[in-house]
Write an enzyme that holds these catalytic residues in place. Structure first.
Site, PDB file in Angstrom:
ATOM      1  N   ASP A  18       0.829  -1.215   0.000  1.00  0.00           N
ATOM      2  CA  ASP A  18       0.000   0.000   0.000  1.00  0.00           C
ATOM      3  C   ASP A  18       0.860   1.261   0.000  1.00  0.00           C
ATOM      4  O   ASP A  18       1.968   1.271   0.541  1.00  0.00           O
ATOM      5  CB  ASP A  18      -0.924  -0.031   1.231  1.00  0.00           C
ATOM      6  CG  ASP A  18      -2.114   0.906   1.077  1.00  0.00           C
ATOM      7  OD1 ASP A  18      -2.356   1.391  -0.042  1.00  0.00           O
ATOM      8  OD2 ASP A  18      -2.803   1.135   2.092  1.00  0.00           O
ATOM      9  N   GLY A  19       0.318   2.320  -0.595  1.00  0.00           N
ATOM     10  CA  GLY A  19       0.968   3.631  -0.538  1.00  0.00           C
ATOM     11  C   GLY A  19       1.507   4.153  -1.864  1.00  0.00           C
ATOM     12  O   GLY A  19       2.193   5.178  -1.892  1.00  0.00           O
ATOM     13  N   ASN A  20       1.179   3.474  -2.955  1.00  0.00           N
ATOM     14  CA  ASN A  20       1.665   3.931  -4.262  1.00  0.00           C
ATOM     15  C   ASN A  20       1.150   5.331  -4.604  1.00  0.00           C
ATOM     16  O   ASN A  20       1.899   6.168  -5.114  1.00  0.00           O
ATOM     17  CB  ASN A  20       1.203   2.981  -5.374  1.00  0.00           C
ATOM     18  CG  ASN A  20       1.815   1.603  -5.275  1.00  0.00           C
ATOM     19  OD1 ASN A  20       2.729   1.387  -4.491  1.00  0.00           O
ATOM     20  ND2 ASN A  20       1.312   0.672  -6.066  1.00  0.00           N
ATOM     21  N   TRP A  23       2.814   7.994  -2.504  1.00  0.00           N
ATOM     22  CA  TRP A  23       4.202   8.154  -2.938  1.00  0.00           C
ATOM     23  C   TRP A  23       4.260   9.105  -4.133  1.00  0.00           C
ATOM     24  O   TRP A  23       5.108  10.005  -4.181  1.00  0.00           O
ATOM     25  CB  TRP A  23       4.783   6.787  -3.323  1.00  0.00           C
ATOM     26  CG  TRP A  23       6.240   6.789  -3.664  1.00  0.00           C
ATOM     27  CD1 TRP A  23       7.281   6.552  -2.818  1.00  0.00           C
ATOM     28  CD2 TRP A  23       6.822   7.030  -4.955  1.00  0.00           C
ATOM     29  NE1 TRP A  23       8.477   6.634  -3.496  1.00  0.00           N
ATOM     30  CE2 TRP A  23       8.226   6.931  -4.818  1.00  0.00           C
ATOM     31  CE3 TRP A  23       6.293   7.326  -6.225  1.00  0.00           C
ATOM     32  CZ2 TRP A  23       9.108   7.105  -5.876  1.00  0.00           C
ATOM     33  CZ3 TRP A  23       7.168   7.506  -7.286  1.00  0.00           C
ATOM     34  CH2 TRP A  23       8.563   7.394  -7.101  1.00  0.00           C
ATOM     35  N   ARG A  31      -0.870   9.176 -10.002  1.00  0.00           N
ATOM     36  CA  ARG A  31      -0.859   7.911  -9.248  1.00  0.00           C
ATOM     37  C   ARG A  31      -0.215   6.772 -10.045  1.00  0.00           C
ATOM     38  O   ARG A  31       0.450   5.904  -9.485  1.00  0.00           O
ATOM     39  CB  ARG A  31      -2.293   7.522  -8.863  1.00  0.00           C
ATOM     40  CG  ARG A  31      -2.944   8.487  -7.881  1.00  0.00           C
ATOM     41  CD  ARG A  31      -4.398   8.077  -7.618  1.00  0.00           C
ATOM     42  NE  ARG A  31      -4.478   6.771  -6.980  1.00  0.00           N
ATOM     43  CZ  ARG A  31      -4.359   6.565  -5.681  1.00  0.00           C
ATOM     44  NH1 ARG A  31      -4.178   7.589  -4.868  1.00  0.00           N
ATOM     45  NH2 ARG A  31      -4.442   5.355  -5.179  1.00  0.00           N
ATOM     46  N   HIS A  35       2.288   3.547  -9.069  1.00  0.00           N
ATOM     47  CA  HIS A  35       2.051   2.122  -9.317  1.00  0.00           C
ATOM     48  C   HIS A  35       3.221   1.517 -10.094  1.00  0.00           C
ATOM     49  O   HIS A  35       3.659   0.411  -9.820  1.00  0.00           O
ATOM     50  CB  HIS A  35       0.745   1.923 -10.097  1.00  0.00           C
ATOM     51  CG  HIS A  35      -0.483   2.290  -9.317  1.00  0.00           C
ATOM     52  ND1 HIS A  35      -0.677   1.899  -8.017  1.00  0.00           N
ATOM     53  CD2 HIS A  35      -1.576   3.032  -9.647  1.00  0.00           C
ATOM     54  CE1 HIS A  35      -1.838   2.382  -7.586  1.00  0.00           C
ATOM     55  NE2 HIS A  35      -2.396   3.075  -8.552  1.00  0.00           N
ATOM     56  N   SER A  63      -7.391  -5.597  -5.047  1.00  0.00           N
ATOM     57  CA  SER A  63      -8.480  -6.177  -4.261  1.00  0.00           C
ATOM     58  C   SER A  63      -9.791  -6.171  -5.050  1.00  0.00           C
ATOM     59  O   SER A  63      -9.942  -5.430  -6.027  1.00  0.00           O
ATOM     60  CB  SER A  63      -8.669  -5.393  -2.956  1.00  0.00           C
ATOM     61  OG  SER A  63      -9.314  -4.162  -3.204  1.00  0.00           O
ATOM     62  N   TRP A  67     -11.823  -2.429  -7.943  1.00  0.00           N
ATOM     63  CA  TRP A  67     -12.573  -2.166  -9.185  1.00  0.00           C
ATOM     64  C   TRP A  67     -13.376  -0.874  -9.072  1.00  0.00           C
ATOM     65  O   TRP A  67     -13.764  -0.295 -10.082  1.00  0.00           O
ATOM     66  CB  TRP A  67     -13.521  -3.331  -9.508  1.00  0.00           C
ATOM     67  CG  TRP A  67     -12.817  -4.598  -9.888  1.00  0.00           C
ATOM     68  CD1 TRP A  67     -12.723  -5.732  -9.128  1.00  0.00           C
ATOM     69  CD2 TRP A  67     -12.095  -4.879 -11.089  1.00  0.00           C
ATOM     70  NE1 TRP A  67     -11.990  -6.686  -9.784  1.00  0.00           N
ATOM     71  CE2 TRP A  67     -11.594  -6.194 -11.001  1.00  0.00           C
ATOM     72  CE3 TRP A  67     -11.821  -4.144 -12.252  1.00  0.00           C
ATOM     73  CZ2 TRP A  67     -10.833  -6.792 -12.006  1.00  0.00           C
ATOM     74  CZ3 TRP A  67     -11.064  -4.738 -13.259  1.00  0.00           C
ATOM     75  CH2 TRP A  67     -10.583  -6.048 -13.133  1.00  0.00           C
ATOM     76  N   LEU A 129      10.741 -20.601  -4.680  1.00  0.00           N
ATOM     77  CA  LEU A 129       9.778 -19.717  -3.993  1.00  0.00           C
ATOM     78  C   LEU A 129       8.427 -19.855  -4.672  1.00  0.00           C
ATOM     79  O   LEU A 129       8.346 -19.867  -5.901  1.00  0.00           O
ATOM     80  CB  LEU A 129      10.246 -18.257  -4.091  1.00  0.00           C
ATOM     81  CG  LEU A 129       9.247 -17.192  -3.613  1.00  0.00           C
ATOM     82  CD1 LEU A 129       9.185 -17.144  -2.085  1.00  0.00           C
ATOM     83  CD2 LEU A 129       9.608 -15.805  -4.148  1.00  0.00           C
ATOM     84  N   ARG A 188      -4.923  -1.922   8.797  1.00  0.00           N
ATOM     85  CA  ARG A 188      -6.152  -2.716   8.635  1.00  0.00           C
ATOM     86  C   ARG A 188      -5.896  -3.820   7.617  1.00  0.00           C
ATOM     87  O   ARG A 188      -4.905  -3.804   6.896  1.00  0.00           O
ATOM     88  CB  ARG A 188      -7.337  -1.834   8.213  1.00  0.00           C
ATOM     89  CG  ARG A 188      -7.095  -1.020   6.959  1.00  0.00           C
ATOM     90  CD  ARG A 188      -8.324  -0.186   6.562  1.00  0.00           C
ATOM     91  NE  ARG A 188      -7.963   0.762   5.523  1.00  0.00           N
ATOM     92  CZ  ARG A 188      -7.502   1.993   5.753  1.00  0.00           C
ATOM     93  NH1 ARG A 188      -7.393   2.445   6.988  1.00  0.00           N
ATOM     94  NH2 ARG A 188      -7.172   2.787   4.736  1.00  0.00           N
ATOM     95  N   SER A 190      -8.216  -4.745   5.161  1.00  0.00           N
ATOM     96  CA  SER A 190      -8.803  -4.414   3.854  1.00  0.00           C
ATOM     97  C   SER A 190      -9.227  -5.646   3.050  1.00  0.00           C
ATOM     98  O   SER A 190      -8.950  -5.755   1.849  1.00  0.00           O
ATOM     99  CB  SER A 190      -7.843  -3.540   3.031  1.00  0.00           C
ATOM    100  OG  SER A 190      -7.610  -2.304   3.661  1.00  0.00           O
TER     101      SER A 190
HETATM  102  C1  IPE Z   1      -5.499  -2.756  -0.116  1.00  0.00           C
HETATM  103  O1  IPE Z   1      -5.155  -1.423  -0.275  1.00  0.00           O
HETATM  104  C2  IPE Z   1      -5.443  -3.470  -1.433  1.00  0.00           C
HETATM  105  C3  IPE Z   1      -4.127  -3.634  -2.018  1.00  0.00           C
HETATM  106  C4  IPE Z   1      -2.988  -3.247  -1.507  1.00  0.00           C
HETATM  107  C5  IPE Z   1      -4.102  -4.311  -3.285  1.00  0.00           C
HETATM  108  P1  IPE Z   1      -6.260  -0.279  -0.472  1.00  0.00           P
HETATM  109  O2  IPE Z   1      -5.515   0.988  -0.596  1.00  0.00           O
HETATM  110  O3  IPE Z   1      -7.166  -0.652  -1.583  1.00  0.00           O
HETATM  111  O4  IPE Z   1      -7.081  -0.366   0.887  1.00  0.00           O
HETATM  112  P2  IPE Z   1      -7.906   0.726   1.694  1.00  0.00           P
HETATM  113  O5  IPE Z   1      -8.906   1.291   0.745  1.00  0.00           O
HETATM  114  O6  IPE Z   1      -6.933   1.769   2.146  1.00  0.00           O
HETATM  115  O7  IPE Z   1      -8.503  -0.014   2.828  1.00  0.00           O
HETATM  116  C1  IPE Z   2      -1.529   0.302  -3.418  1.00  0.00           C
HETATM  117  O1  IPE Z   2      -1.386   1.682  -3.455  1.00  0.00           O
HETATM  118  C2  IPE Z   2      -1.845  -0.278  -4.762  1.00  0.00           C
HETATM  119  C3  IPE Z   2      -3.211  -0.781  -4.913  1.00  0.00           C
HETATM  120  C4  IPE Z   2      -4.120  -0.784  -3.987  1.00  0.00           C
HETATM  121  C5  IPE Z   2      -3.566  -1.317  -6.197  1.00  0.00           C
HETATM  122  P1  IPE Z   2      -2.625   2.668  -3.398  1.00  0.00           P
HETATM  123  O2  IPE Z   2      -3.052   2.954  -4.795  1.00  0.00           O
HETATM  124  O3  IPE Z   2      -3.690   2.149  -2.526  1.00  0.00           O
HETATM  125  O4  IPE Z   2      -1.945   3.960  -2.778  1.00  0.00           O
HETATM  126  P2  IPE Z   2      -2.536   4.938  -1.680  1.00  0.00           P
HETATM  127  O5  IPE Z   2      -3.053   4.101  -0.546  1.00  0.00           O
HETATM  128  O6  IPE Z   2      -3.626   5.710  -2.338  1.00  0.00           O
HETATM  129  O7  IPE Z   2      -1.379   5.791  -1.279  1.00  0.00           O
HETATM  130 MG    MG Z   3      -4.109   2.367  -0.563  1.00  0.00          MG
END
Ligand code: IPE
Ligand code: IPE
Ligand code: MG
Length: 236
Positions: A18-20, A23, A31, A35, A63, A67, A129, A188, A190
C-alpha cells in the site's frame, strides 16, 4: 552459527502493498507513476524473499474493491499487470519461482486470464519460492466461494471441518501466512486473507510501497523472529 532469525523464520510472508498513490502525490506526480514504481519494489521484495529462504510470498496487488477506483486507474493497473507479466516471467522462471494466482482473474478479461494461467503452468515445477499473486482478491468472496463449492459438491454438514473448508479456499495447499506486512502506515486488513490470517503475526510499517526494499523486508523478518506465537495456548 544459527542466529535467532534463522531459527524463527517465517515460511509464508504475505504483504499488503500500500501507498503507491501517496508516494506519487508527494512528488506531484500522477498515481500511475506510483504504481509503476511499485512494481520495482515487487521485484526487490521477491529477490529478498528468495535470499531469506522464504517459501511462500503472497502479494496483494489488486483487491475485489479496487474495481471501484476510477476507470483510468483500473486501466493503468491492469496494463501494468500485463506489462509486469510479459517482462518478468522469464526471470521469475529462471530464478525458480512458481507463480500462483488467487482471486477472480476472469474479471481482467479472457486474454489476461489466459496469460496468467499460462504463467502458472510454465512455472508449476519450480520449487525455490512460491509467489502467490492476489488479483481481484477478496477474503469474504473467497469464503463465500468455498461455501458454494461445499454446497455444489453436496457435502454433508458433518463432513465440513476447518480442515476440509480450508481445502475449498483459493489458498488450498498453501500454508497460512506466518507474517502479514502492510506498508504505508495503514493498519487494517482491507479484506485480504481473512480466514488464513487468523494467527498471522501483523507488522505495520510507515514505508510507502514504492520505497520498500530488502532492508525493510529484513526488518520485518527480524521483528517476526522476536515474536512469541501462542495460538491461544498457555505456555507451560
Ligand atoms: C489494499 O489497499 C489493497 C491492495 C494493496 C491491493 P487499499 O488501498 O485498496 O485499501 P484501503 O482502501 O486503504 O482499505
Ligand atoms: C496500493 O497503493 C496499490 C493498490 C491498492 C492497487 P494505493 O493505490 O492504494 O496507494 P494509496 O493508498 O492511495 O497511497
Ligand atoms: Mg491504498
Amino acid at each position: 552459527m544459527a542466529d535467532a532469525v534463522s531459527l524463527n523464520a517465517p515460511r509464508h510472508v504475505a504483504i499488503i502493498m500500500d501507498g503507491n498513490g501517496r508516494w506519487a502525490a508527494a512528488r506531484g506526480m500522477p498515481r500511475a507513476v506510483g504504481h509503476r514504481e511499485g512494481t520495482k519494489a515487487v521485484r526487490r521484495t521477491i529477490e529478498a524473499a528468495i535470499e531469506q529462504n522464504v517459501e511462500y510470498l503472497t502479494l496483494f496487488a489488486f483487491s475485489s474493491e479496487n474495481w471501484a477506483r476510477p476507470q483510468e486507474e483500473v486501466t493503468d493497473l491492469t496494463g501494468l499487470l500485463r506489462h509486469y507479466l510479459r517482462n518478468e516471467l522469464n526471470e521469475l522462471h529462471e530464478n525458480g519461482v512458481r507463480l500462483l494466482v488467487i482471486g477472480e482473474r476472469e474479471r481482467f478479461g479472457p486474454n489476461l486470464a489466459h496469460e496468467l494461467a499460462e504463467a502458472e503452468a510454465k512455472t508449476a515445477g519450480n520449487t525455490k519460492l512460491t509467489l502467490v499473486m492476489a488479483l481481484s482478491y477478496g477474503g469474504r468472496a473467497d469464503i463465500v466461494e468455498a461455501a458454494r463449492r461445499a454446497m455444489a459438491a453436496g457435502m454433508k454438514p458433518e463432513d465440513l471441518t476447518e480442515q476440509t473448508f480450508a481445502g475449498l479456499l483459493a489458498t488450498d495447499g498453501i500454508p497460512d501466512p506466518d507474517l502479514l506486512i502492510r506498508t504505508s502506515g495503514e493498519e487494517r486488513i482491507s479484506n485480504f486473507l481473512l480466514w488464513q490470517t487468523a494467527y498471522s503475526e501483523l507488522y505495520f510499517t510507515d514505508v510507502l510501497w514504492p520505497d520498500f526494499g530488502a532492508g525493510d523486508f529484513a526488518a520485518a523478518l527480524n521483528e517476526y523472529a522476536r515474536r512469541e506465537r501462542r495460538f491461544g495456548a498457555r505456555p507451560e
